[in-house]
Design a protein around this motif. Sequence first.
Motif, PDB file in Angstrom:
ATOM      1  N   MET A 439      -8.432   7.655  -5.106  1.00 14.95           N
ATOM      2  CA  MET A 439      -9.294   6.445  -4.412  1.00 14.95           C
ATOM      3  C   MET A 439     -10.411   7.156  -3.983  1.00 14.95           C
ATOM      4  O   MET A 439     -10.611   8.308  -3.511  1.00 14.95           O
ATOM      5  CB  MET A 439      -8.434   5.874  -3.287  1.00 14.95           C
ATOM      6  N   SER A 440     -11.660   6.199  -3.930  1.00 17.11           N
ATOM      7  CA  SER A 440     -12.890   6.442  -3.537  1.00 17.11           C
ATOM      8  C   SER A 440     -13.018   6.288  -2.062  1.00 17.11           C
ATOM      9  O   SER A 440     -12.504   5.033  -1.816  1.00 17.11           O
ATOM     10  CB  SER A 440     -14.027   5.864  -4.452  1.00 17.11           C
ATOM     11  N   ILE A 441     -13.455   6.981  -1.436  1.00 14.57           N
ATOM     12  CA  ILE A 441     -13.917   6.608   0.111  1.00 14.57           C
ATOM     13  C   ILE A 441     -15.214   6.432   0.053  1.00 14.57           C
ATOM     14  O   ILE A 441     -16.155   7.083  -0.269  1.00 14.57           O
ATOM     15  CB  ILE A 441     -13.785   7.896   1.108  1.00 14.57           C
ATOM     16  N   MET A 442     -15.491   4.950   0.445  1.00 12.66           N
ATOM     17  CA  MET A 442     -16.996   4.457   0.134  1.00 12.66           C
ATOM     18  C   MET A 442     -17.597   4.292   1.645  1.00 12.66           C
ATOM     19  O   MET A 442     -16.758   4.069   2.534  1.00 12.66           O
ATOM     20  CB  MET A 442     -17.014   3.239  -0.479  1.00 12.66           C
ATOM     21  N   ARG A 443     -18.960   4.467   1.905  1.00 12.50           N
ATOM     22  CA  ARG A 443     -19.530   4.160   3.218  1.00 12.50           C
ATOM     23  C   ARG A 443     -20.746   3.258   2.861  1.00 12.50           C
ATOM     24  O   ARG A 443     -21.407   3.373   2.040  1.00 12.50           O
ATOM     25  CB  ARG A 443     -20.078   5.583   3.566  1.00 12.50           C
ATOM     26  N   LEU A 444     -20.660   2.256   3.694  1.00 11.81           N
ATOM     27  CA  LEU A 444     -21.648   1.129   3.783  1.00 11.81           C
ATOM     28  C   LEU A 444     -22.412   1.043   5.108  1.00 11.81           C
ATOM     29  O   LEU A 444     -21.871   1.345   6.205  1.00 11.81           O
ATOM     30  CB  LEU A 444     -20.782  -0.334   3.728  1.00 11.81           C
ATOM     31  N   SER A 445     -23.746   1.147   4.854  1.00 10.26           N
ATOM     32  CA  SER A 445     -24.548   1.205   6.261  1.00 10.26           C
ATOM     33  C   SER A 445     -25.793   0.278   6.113  1.00 10.26           C
ATOM     34  O   SER A 445     -26.284   0.086   4.910  1.00 10.26           O
ATOM     35  CB  SER A 445     -24.980   2.681   6.399  1.00 10.26           C
ATOM     36  N   ARG A 446     -26.301   0.166   7.066  1.00  7.66           N
ATOM     37  CA  ARG A 446     -27.723  -0.229   7.158  1.00  7.66           C
ATOM     38  C   ARG A 446     -28.886   0.318   6.556  1.00  7.66           C
ATOM     39  O   ARG A 446     -29.463   1.080   7.500  1.00  7.66           O
ATOM     40  CB  ARG A 446     -28.055  -1.377   8.336  1.00  7.66           C
ATOM     41  N   GLU A 447     -29.277   0.446   5.449  1.00  8.96           N
ATOM     42  CA  GLU A 447     -30.317   1.393   4.925  1.00  8.96           C
ATOM     43  C   GLU A 447     -30.829   0.837   3.781  1.00  8.96           C
ATOM     44  O   GLU A 447     -30.623  -0.430   3.225  1.00  8.96           O
ATOM     45  CB  GLU A 447     -29.643   2.864   4.523  1.00  8.96           C
ATOM     46  N   ASP A 448     -31.445   1.621   2.695  1.00  3.85           N
ATOM     47  CA  ASP A 448     -32.123   0.986   1.655  1.00  3.85           C
ATOM     48  C   ASP A 448     -31.254   0.655   0.628  1.00  3.85           C
ATOM     49  O   ASP A 448     -29.885   1.316   0.704  1.00  3.85           O
ATOM     50  CB  ASP A 448     -33.092   2.228   1.080  1.00  3.85           C
ATOM     51  N   LEU A 459     -24.851   1.639  -0.114  1.00  6.85           N
ATOM     52  CA  LEU A 459     -23.262   1.948  -0.435  1.00  6.85           C
ATOM     53  C   LEU A 459     -23.281   3.307  -1.094  1.00  6.85           C
ATOM     54  O   LEU A 459     -24.002   3.212  -2.068  1.00  6.85           O
ATOM     55  CB  LEU A 459     -22.768   0.568  -1.124  1.00  6.85           C
ATOM     56  N   VAL A 460     -22.633   3.974  -0.587  1.00  9.99           N
ATOM     57  CA  VAL A 460     -22.303   5.364  -1.222  1.00  9.99           C
ATOM     58  C   VAL A 460     -21.006   5.813  -1.314  1.00  9.99           C
ATOM     59  O   VAL A 460     -20.327   5.350  -0.461  1.00  9.99           O
ATOM     60  CB  VAL A 460     -23.351   6.670  -0.564  1.00  9.99           C
ATOM     61  N   GLN A 461     -20.679   6.674  -2.242  1.00 14.07           N
ATOM     62  CA  GLN A 461     -19.328   7.335  -2.367  1.00 14.07           C
ATOM     63  C   GLN A 461     -19.275   8.595  -1.440  1.00 14.07           C
ATOM     64  O   GLN A 461     -19.990   9.313  -1.872  1.00 14.07           O
ATOM     65  CB  GLN A 461     -18.871   7.608  -3.810  1.00 14.07           C
ATOM     66  N   GLU A 462     -18.372   8.492  -0.356  1.00  9.56           N
ATOM     67  CA  GLU A 462     -18.330   9.720   0.337  1.00  9.56           C
ATOM     68  C   GLU A 462     -17.796  10.833  -0.075  1.00  9.56           C
ATOM     69  O   GLU A 462     -17.905  12.022  -0.042  1.00  9.56           O
ATOM     70  CB  GLU A 462     -17.722   9.143   1.790  1.00  9.56           C
ATOM     71  N   THR A 463     -16.574  10.584  -0.814  1.00 10.27           N
ATOM     72  CA  THR A 463     -15.716  11.434  -1.403  1.00 10.27           C
ATOM     73  C   THR A 463     -14.580  10.891  -2.128  1.00 10.27           C
ATOM     74  O   THR A 463     -14.343   9.534  -2.267  1.00 10.27           O
ATOM     75  CB  THR A 463     -14.952  12.342  -0.339  1.00 10.27           C
ATOM     76  N   LEU A 464     -13.695  11.661  -2.915  1.00  6.54           N
ATOM     77  CA  LEU A 464     -12.502  11.232  -3.534  1.00  6.54           C
ATOM     78  C   LEU A 464     -11.221  11.545  -2.434  1.00  6.54           C
ATOM     79  O   LEU A 464     -11.392  12.678  -1.878  1.00  6.54           O
ATOM     80  CB  LEU A 464     -12.302  11.675  -4.773  1.00  6.54           C
TER      81      LEU A 464
END
Length: 478
Positions: A439-448, A459-464
């Motif tokens: 599974m992918s660990i995704m990170r969602l934050s208030r940025e560009d 939205l970026v993929q933090e890790t697997l």
Amino acid sequence: MQESAFSPNCVGLNLENASFGDHDVVKDLQEKVAQNNRAVTGPDFMTVVLLENMTPDPHTSNIVKGNVQHSVEGALTAVQRVNERYIANHGAPKVKLQLANYGNGAEDSKVAVEKIKAERDREQVVAVVGLGQSLIGTRSAASDLSQDRIAVISTMASADNMNQHLTPGRGSIEGFFRITPTNADAAKAAVNFVSQRPDADVLLIQDTNPDDIYSSTLGTKFREAYNEKFKRDLAGIERFEANDESHGSGRGEYMKGMLADARKRVCDDTPDLVYFAGRGVDLRTFLNALSEDDPCPGMSKLDVLTSDDASNIVNEELPPFPAFDVRLFYTSVATRGQWDKAGPDLKAYRDAYALFESAFAGRGFQPENLVDGYAMATYDAASIAIESAQKIPMLSMHLSEVSDWIEKFDCIDPKLGATGPIAYSADPAQQGNPVDKTMSIMRLSREDRENGAGKGTRLVQETLSRPSLNAFDPRTCG
């Protein structure tokens, strides 16, 4: 199709390529479906049915239109890729795609199932894919279809008991499979991620709605995995009960009051991390509660971790968090380019994904539609159904054997799909559950804006992460 008894929509199997009604979110894709089906002529063909909520109510549904649209796009990509390679497939039957609607909350699942069963032989239905929500209605649909030996491959229904008959004592649903990991595996992957901060205080916020088996099993499995990993219990548990009926005020307004108590609990306990075991639509309300300007003494930052129903909100702008910093993480069955940063040992995974991404783009579908994972999971479900059916001689006379061939995708010979290797266990208790899926660990934050997320959201993929922490190995898998 027929008119729903619960909404101004049409439900059932849409052989007429007609509108699903007032809340139809796939009408712009139906002509593509029709074009594919018109090109499939003669008696030698097979049909894959995509059964979903094609008419999500924007006020009460816990699935959003983008999820449904991306599911159709993934299924179309699988079907058309096979049909375009007809000669290379040595004349194997071409494939139709038919859409079916079970309505909000799978309220009309029995109507849809009966229509599919009635047309099974005439349409040469090899499998029903989709059923992307863990609900009593979708579980009932899987059970009813299995009774008629129709293979079912769920894309996103992760509740552990989705593969169990509703009637106690009947055991596992033969002929049921899924692409997504179970909640137990998602919880283990989440706990493995949390283990990077072994001293963190973790508060579980748990939806107890008895009709939503996704939320109820997710919280239970996270607590079990946490206790097993850390040999201690969570710092606390805050419970709430979501209600799809909304009490006449809209789900968001009703849940606003419910989740205000959860914010108060966060302020009182000052945890380092919250695990949110609930639907994405209610996660949105919880984040709005956290965004209130009232200070929480002793709180400067908070991490929120949840599972992949959070993909419902990736196209929305996150609220500001003036009282304390908030970071949102979630476990995702799949996302765009998830293998890009993986090591050289996973080159085969990247290659399989690249084939899918190229075919998806070749249909004219947008790359940002891959972010929530629905297109990838539905592509894999449809591909597994088609490949299994292609192995059956005189298919039209042996439609009930498709599930027997799906089971052959095991640890020794897994299906390498867009979402990674898919292998099914021979253990009856694990019927249809993919083994140790990444599974992918995704990170969602208030940025560009990045990777297809909404305005003001990054939205970026933090890790697997894997449930077992080990690389997929046929010698130890299953």
